[in-house]
Design a protein around this motif. Structure first.
Motif: not given
Length: 573
Positions: A158-161, A196-199, A205-207
């Motif tokens: 999962s990532g972000s732009t 840090d909060t977004a990570r 969610i990934l877990n």
């Protein structure tokens, strides 16, 4: 004058041609009930985009007498197949270019399981594979693939732009206020990397998705987490290796699969999704006097009418959705409503208009929200005032937060040689000017108003969900959850898919024993004449443009990221 008459004549010829085509199409569709041979296999191509419901303006399928590809269309036809004695089974042709979220994949899995429970075989034919394609295939009786199928199986990511650096170079300054730390969408323009909060939010969610995915594969294919991890280490598999690992059952080309299924017949009898869609559900026993209305709310929230934006895709207009909810409320045969939500949010005003109508309707008839891939931010805003909220375990929901602001484009305009002159009369006349930043006083005024609006919304959420404001606040400020997490924290009432939501709606309606119901979908499809003579032609063009651009970009991206052996290499979140 001569040119005038020529233009009029050309217009008349064009209109006569259109009317002739319309009459021809109507004649062809007057008696279009297909003749399905006994022993047929329903074949469904799962490839490309799969919207939850027919997008607004998707008239081509009706005009041409076929059915559009949507999740509802697939689910409806799989349900019909369970009761059709002429259908022996289903073959799903699945490709990794199928664009669905995990919740839609779960809905397809449940529908596959119902077909199998009706003693009909379901076979997955994998043309190419990624995690979501495999999740769907794993629910089938058997998985086969041709020798040269692209079988990729890698871990979750999962990532972000972030475009802040690009905005800096262009001379655009975002004056954006977010509520609050977890509202990570604003970080695209405010930061150059994840906070840090977004990570933290993305990781939980990934877990969650990982855990549910592992449970599904162990149940369906007997593959435990250690085995799945080992397969992901290999990443790209040949079909022979996939058979060895127990991921698929056979290597078969399509003609070989046809030979396997046809038995003593000369050829395999098949019926396509578009043809089978013409089979009326009532002819298979799906009829009743009372209805459960299923109102579909999909896409980004914005504007008054449902539409298609060539860049943003399907748009949900509040007047359209409010109107459909009113139709369901006024229909005496409708005993309950399922509000089908698949939206990541958008305009707060439009969200509130729809949410208010949900509340009005729920005082007269039970309203059960059925969340699909995503019901977050505005998608949750339109949901929480219903009688009951149901999410898929893999639905992404919550994101109770807000983003508001403006962009200062002054430096960009100067680089382009664009200048403005302004006159003012009265306080704060340039508050929303794109030529300057907010002043300190304006920023205080703006953010105070933003907080006031958000807090009023959060107070309303807390009251409808039976929480204190402080309890609701711990779930807000942009935090996003899976459906399973949302059940644990009280944002939803239960877990399930569309059929479960319909069953719950019927339960809440407290119908007399023996009452039978049938599902009725809103917005209803328009007829051929209504579409051709109405104003849907522009919407059709927009939808066609959106589909063309979206799928062309997707295909080009796939080609650009293939390895020397033409294996797909892009990751799917």
């Amino acid at each position: 004058m001569k040119h005038f008459f020529i233009n009029v004549a050309a217009w008349l010829v064009a209109m006569l041609l259109i009317m002739g085509i319309a009459v021809g199409i109507i004649a062809l569709n007057m008696d279009d009930t297909p003749d399905i041979e006994k022993g047929s296999y329903l074949t469904i191509n799962l490839i490309g985009s799969l919207p939850e419901y027919d997008p607004p303006g998707d008239v081509m399928s009706t005009v041409m007498g076929s059915s559009s590809m949507s999740l509802q269309n697939v689910l409806t036809n799989l349900e019909k197949a369970t009761a059709d004695e002429r259908v022996d089974g289903v073959v799903l042709k699945i490709a990794s270019t199928l664009s669905v979220g995990y919740a839609k994949a779960q809905e397809l899995r449940q529908a596959i399981q119902r077909v199998r429970a009706s003693d009909k075989k379901v076979i997955a034919y994998l043309e190419s594979m990624d995690k979501k394609a495999y999740l769907i295939a794993a629910a089938c009786d058997e998985i086969v693939a041709p020798k040269t199928a692209y079988l990729n199986f890698i871990g979750f990511s999962s990532g972000s732009t972030h475009i802040k650096g690009a905005l800096d170079k262009l001379g655009i300054v975002p004056n954006v206020h977010k509520i609050k730390d977890y509202k990570s969408a604003a970080e695209m323009v405010l930061r150059e990397e994840l906070s840090d909060t977004a990570r933290e939010n993305k990781q939980w969610i990934l877990n969650e998705l990982w855990d549910m995915y592992m449970q599904a594969l162990e149940k369906d294919r007997g593959l435990n987490e250690e085995q799945v991890m080992g397969i992901m280490q290999e990443a790209m598999l040949s079909t022979e290796r996939a058979v060895e690992l127990g991921m698929i059952d056979k290597t078969r080309y399509w003609d070989e699969l046809e030979n396997d299924l046809k038995g003593d017949e000369d050829e395999l009898k098949t019926v396509s999704l578009s043809t089978y869609s013409k089979v009326k559900a009532e002819d298979l026993g799906f009829k009743a006097d009372k209805k459960v209305a299923i109102v579909h709310a999909q896409g980004m929230i914005g504007g008054r009418k449902n539409a298609v934006n060539p860049l943003l895709g399907v748009m949900m207009g509040y007047e359209t959705i409010v109107g459909e909810l009113e139709k369901a409320m006024e229909d005496e045969d409708v005993v309950a409503v399922v509000f089908r939500v698949d939206s990541g949010g958008g305009d707060a005003f439009g969200s509130d208009m729809m949410g208010h109508q949900v509340e009005v309707l729920s005082k007269k008839k039970p309203v059960v929200v059925s969340m699909v891939d995503v019901a977050a931010s505005g998608g949750y805003h339109i949901s929480y005032r219903a009688s009951h909220i149901m999410a898929n375990p893999m639905t992404i929901c919550g994101s109770i937060g807000s983003i508001s602001g403006k962009f200062n484009n002054h430096d960009l305009k100067m680089k382009l040689g664009i200048t403005h002159s302004h006159l003012e009369k009265g306080p704060n006349a340039q508050l929303y000017s794109s030529d300057r930043n907010f002043t300190d006083e304006e920023w205080e005024l703006f953010t105070r108003d933003h907080w006031n609006g958000f807090n009023a919304w959060l107070q309303d959420v807390s009251e409808h969900r039976g929480m204190t404001f402080e309890e609701a606040e711990k779930l807000a400020h942009g935090r996003v959850f899976t459906g399973r997490q949302a059940l644990e924290n009280g944002l939803v009432d239960s877990l399930g898919n569309l059929d479960d939501a319909v069953a719950k709606a019927i339960e809440l309606a407290e119908l007399p024993e023996g009452t039978k119901t049938v599902n009725a979908h809103f917005p209803k499809k328009k007829g051929v004449v209504e579409m051709l003579m109405g104003g849907d032609k522009a919407a059709l063009a927009k939808w066609a443009t959106y589909r063309l651009v979206r799928e062309e970009v997707q295909q080009n991206y796939q080609l650009a990221t293939e390895s020397v052996w033409m294996h797909e290499a892009f990751q799917v979140d």
